[in-house]
Design an enzyme around this catalytic site. Sequence first.
Site, PDB file in Angstrom:
ATOM      1  N   HIS A  35       4.256  27.965  -2.487  1.00  0.00           N
ATOM      2  CA  HIS A  35       3.306  27.442  -3.560  1.00  0.00           C
ATOM      3  C   HIS A  35       2.492  26.651  -2.802  1.00  0.00           C
ATOM      4  O   HIS A  35       2.209  26.295  -1.737  1.00  0.00           O
ATOM      5  CB  HIS A  35       4.266  26.513  -4.378  1.00  0.00           C
ATOM      6  CG  HIS A  35       5.218  25.567  -3.897  1.00  0.00           C
ATOM      7  ND1 HIS A  35       4.892  24.462  -3.179  1.00  0.00           N
ATOM      8  CD2 HIS A  35       6.470  25.550  -3.885  1.00  0.00           C
ATOM      9  CE1 HIS A  35       5.824  23.843  -2.699  1.00  0.00           C
ATOM     10  NE2 HIS A  35       6.963  24.376  -2.974  1.00  0.00           N
ATOM     11  N   HIS A  38       3.460  24.486   0.200  1.00  0.00           N
ATOM     12  CA  HIS A  38       3.461  25.163   1.575  1.00  0.00           C
ATOM     13  C   HIS A  38       1.806  25.480   1.870  1.00  0.00           C
ATOM     14  O   HIS A  38       1.623  25.367   3.167  1.00  0.00           O
ATOM     15  CB  HIS A  38       4.200  26.569   1.536  1.00  0.00           C
ATOM     16  CG  HIS A  38       5.696  26.431   0.938  1.00  0.00           C
ATOM     17  ND1 HIS A  38       6.148  26.419  -0.328  1.00  0.00           N
ATOM     18  CD2 HIS A  38       6.640  25.807   1.552  1.00  0.00           C
ATOM     19  CE1 HIS A  38       7.347  26.387  -0.350  1.00  0.00           C
ATOM     20  NE2 HIS A  38       7.915  26.048   0.611  1.00  0.00           N
ATOM     21  N   GLN A  62      22.284  25.642   5.545  1.00  0.00           N
ATOM     22  CA  GLN A  62      21.784  24.441   5.088  1.00  0.00           C
ATOM     23  C   GLN A  62      21.945  24.323   3.442  1.00  0.00           C
ATOM     24  O   GLN A  62      21.820  23.349   2.826  1.00  0.00           O
ATOM     25  CB  GLN A  62      20.314  24.091   5.306  1.00  0.00           C
ATOM     26  CG  GLN A  62      19.324  25.049   4.440  1.00  0.00           C
ATOM     27  CD  GLN A  62      17.851  24.530   4.816  1.00  0.00           C
ATOM     28  OE1 GLN A  62      17.491  24.851   5.988  1.00  0.00           O
ATOM     29  NE2 GLN A  62      17.175  23.955   4.106  1.00  0.00           N
ATOM     30  N   GLY A 148       6.489  18.702   5.125  1.00  0.00           N
ATOM     31  CA  GLY A 148       5.874  18.051   3.807  1.00  0.00           C
ATOM     32  C   GLY A 148       6.611  16.605   3.589  1.00  0.00           C
ATOM     33  O   GLY A 148       7.991  16.398   3.671  1.00  0.00           O
ATOM     34  N   LYS A 150       7.299  15.522   0.892  1.00  0.00           N
ATOM     35  CA  LYS A 150       8.080  16.073  -0.364  1.00  0.00           C
ATOM     36  C   LYS A 150       9.490  15.653  -0.024  1.00  0.00           C
ATOM     37  O   LYS A 150      10.370  15.404  -0.801  1.00  0.00           O
ATOM     38  CB  LYS A 150       7.785  17.470  -1.030  1.00  0.00           C
ATOM     39  CG  LYS A 150       9.006  17.942  -1.639  1.00  0.00           C
ATOM     40  CD  LYS A 150       9.011  17.475  -3.166  1.00  0.00           C
ATOM     41  CE  LYS A 150      10.010  18.231  -3.966  1.00  0.00           C
ATOM     42  NZ  LYS A 150      11.010  18.949  -3.397  1.00  0.00           N
ATOM     43  N   ASP A 151       9.935  16.534   1.297  1.00  0.00           N
ATOM     44  CA  ASP A 151      11.156  16.113   1.630  1.00  0.00           C
ATOM     45  C   ASP A 151      11.242  14.904   2.812  1.00  0.00           C
ATOM     46  O   ASP A 151      11.503  15.242   4.004  1.00  0.00           O
ATOM     47  CB  ASP A 151      11.794  17.373   2.317  1.00  0.00           C
ATOM     48  CG  ASP A 151      11.740  18.916   1.169  1.00  0.00           C
ATOM     49  OD1 ASP A 151      12.777  18.688   0.505  1.00  0.00           O
ATOM     50  OD2 ASP A 151      10.749  19.272   1.140  1.00  0.00           O
ATOM     51  N   VAL A 177       2.238  17.922  -2.450  1.00  0.00           N
ATOM     52  CA  VAL A 177       1.319  18.455  -3.543  1.00  0.00           C
ATOM     53  C   VAL A 177       2.260  18.371  -4.774  1.00  0.00           C
ATOM     54  O   VAL A 177       3.054  18.867  -4.802  1.00  0.00           O
ATOM     55  CB  VAL A 177       0.865  19.743  -2.958  1.00  0.00           C
ATOM     56  CG1 VAL A 177      -0.069  20.568  -4.120  1.00  0.00           C
ATOM     57  CG2 VAL A 177       0.272  19.735  -1.649  1.00  0.00           C
ATOM     58  N   MET A 185       5.544  20.007  -6.602  1.00  0.00           N
ATOM     59  CA  MET A 185       5.642  21.344  -6.326  1.00  0.00           C
ATOM     60  C   MET A 185       7.055  21.731  -5.588  1.00  0.00           C
ATOM     61  O   MET A 185       7.336  21.113  -4.783  1.00  0.00           O
ATOM     62  CB  MET A 185       4.733  22.026  -5.707  1.00  0.00           C
ATOM     63  CG  MET A 185       3.460  21.846  -6.575  1.00  0.00           C
ATOM     64  SD  MET A 185       2.532  23.400  -6.495  1.00  0.00           S
ATOM     65  CE  MET A 185       1.043  23.266  -7.707  1.00  0.00           C
ATOM     66  N   SER A 186       7.542  22.671  -6.008  1.00  0.00           N
ATOM     67  CA  SER A 186       9.218  22.997  -5.440  1.00  0.00           C
ATOM     68  C   SER A 186       9.332  24.517  -5.677  1.00  0.00           C
ATOM     69  O   SER A 186       8.943  24.970  -7.001  1.00  0.00           O
ATOM     70  CB  SER A 186      10.390  22.212  -5.773  1.00  0.00           C
ATOM     71  OG  SER A 186      11.441  22.625  -5.642  1.00  0.00           O
TER      72      SER A 186
END
Length: 285
Positions: A35, A38, A62, A148, A150-151, A177, A185-186
């Site tokens: 997305h 990325h 994981q 990112g 995000k993580d 993002v 976004m995910s």
Amino acid sequence: MIPIAKTIARIREYVAQARAAGKTVGFVPTMGALHAGHASLIEAAARRCDYVVVSIFVNPTQFGPGEDLEKYPRPFEKDVQVCERCGAHAIFAPSAEEMYPRKNSTWVTVEKLTEPLCGRFRPGHFRGVTTVCTKLFNIVGADVAFFGQKDAQQATVIRRMVADLNMPLEIVVCPTVREPDGLAMSSRNQYLSPQERSQAPVIYRALQRCGEMIKAGEQNAAKITEGMSEVLRQVPALQVEYVSIVDAESLEPCDRVRGQVLVAVAARLGSTRLIDNIRVDTTVK
Ligand code: AMP
């Protein structure tokens, strides 16, 4: 057409050719279902490096038992187009057998940093992430790898692993993002039903409430997390795993919000697990 390497030997050939031509190598590890988040990493890599490798690998080690390994989206053709459009030069898309040809005996574990936050709710997750990233770093041999924000915990853990083990690459962390309504976004957002999708931005609203409270001078972490929880309770279906304020480097809990802190939330909406965070630097006015 962008070259797609399915084997370790092939991606090593591609990178060796790029190196022989004097190129710097950037690397973006992903699990696919790409997305705009990325895409931003691939574009950052293409701006910074001459040759960009994107890996697409849904890493089984994981995922915990009962997690979404089987149903994880794998829209490979579309992902190839995203890589091409964003300026990548090669895709590494190995099978699970290529990456793990035998039962794995060797694991890379980062202590302490992997214990709080998501570590408490996903036992073994970060061991899988650090092990696969070590393998991918050894396979690709990049100069710079892009992750990112995000993580956030993952990025902190990877940075620490690279520093502790003297891995010869630089880690760059790029901003989160978001969708126009704030939802980070995910790849997992596509699991959300239309109703859940409309409720999911409450997580970002809670993070914004935190930002406002800090700006207004609140330093008491418990008060801030309570303010955030109040926002999260607007969606009763949301099952909160944690709302935490931690030191951005050590990931240890903070009583007072001072310096660089990470404010992180994880919650389930139906069967979908969502995480988001903001970094706050109270020294910047
Ligand atoms: P994944 O495919 O979920 O393993 O993610 C691959 C990389 O993309 C990781 O470094 C993520 O942190 C990053 N990423 C995922 N979502 C976002 C986002 N919304 N914004 C920026 N980076 C992201």
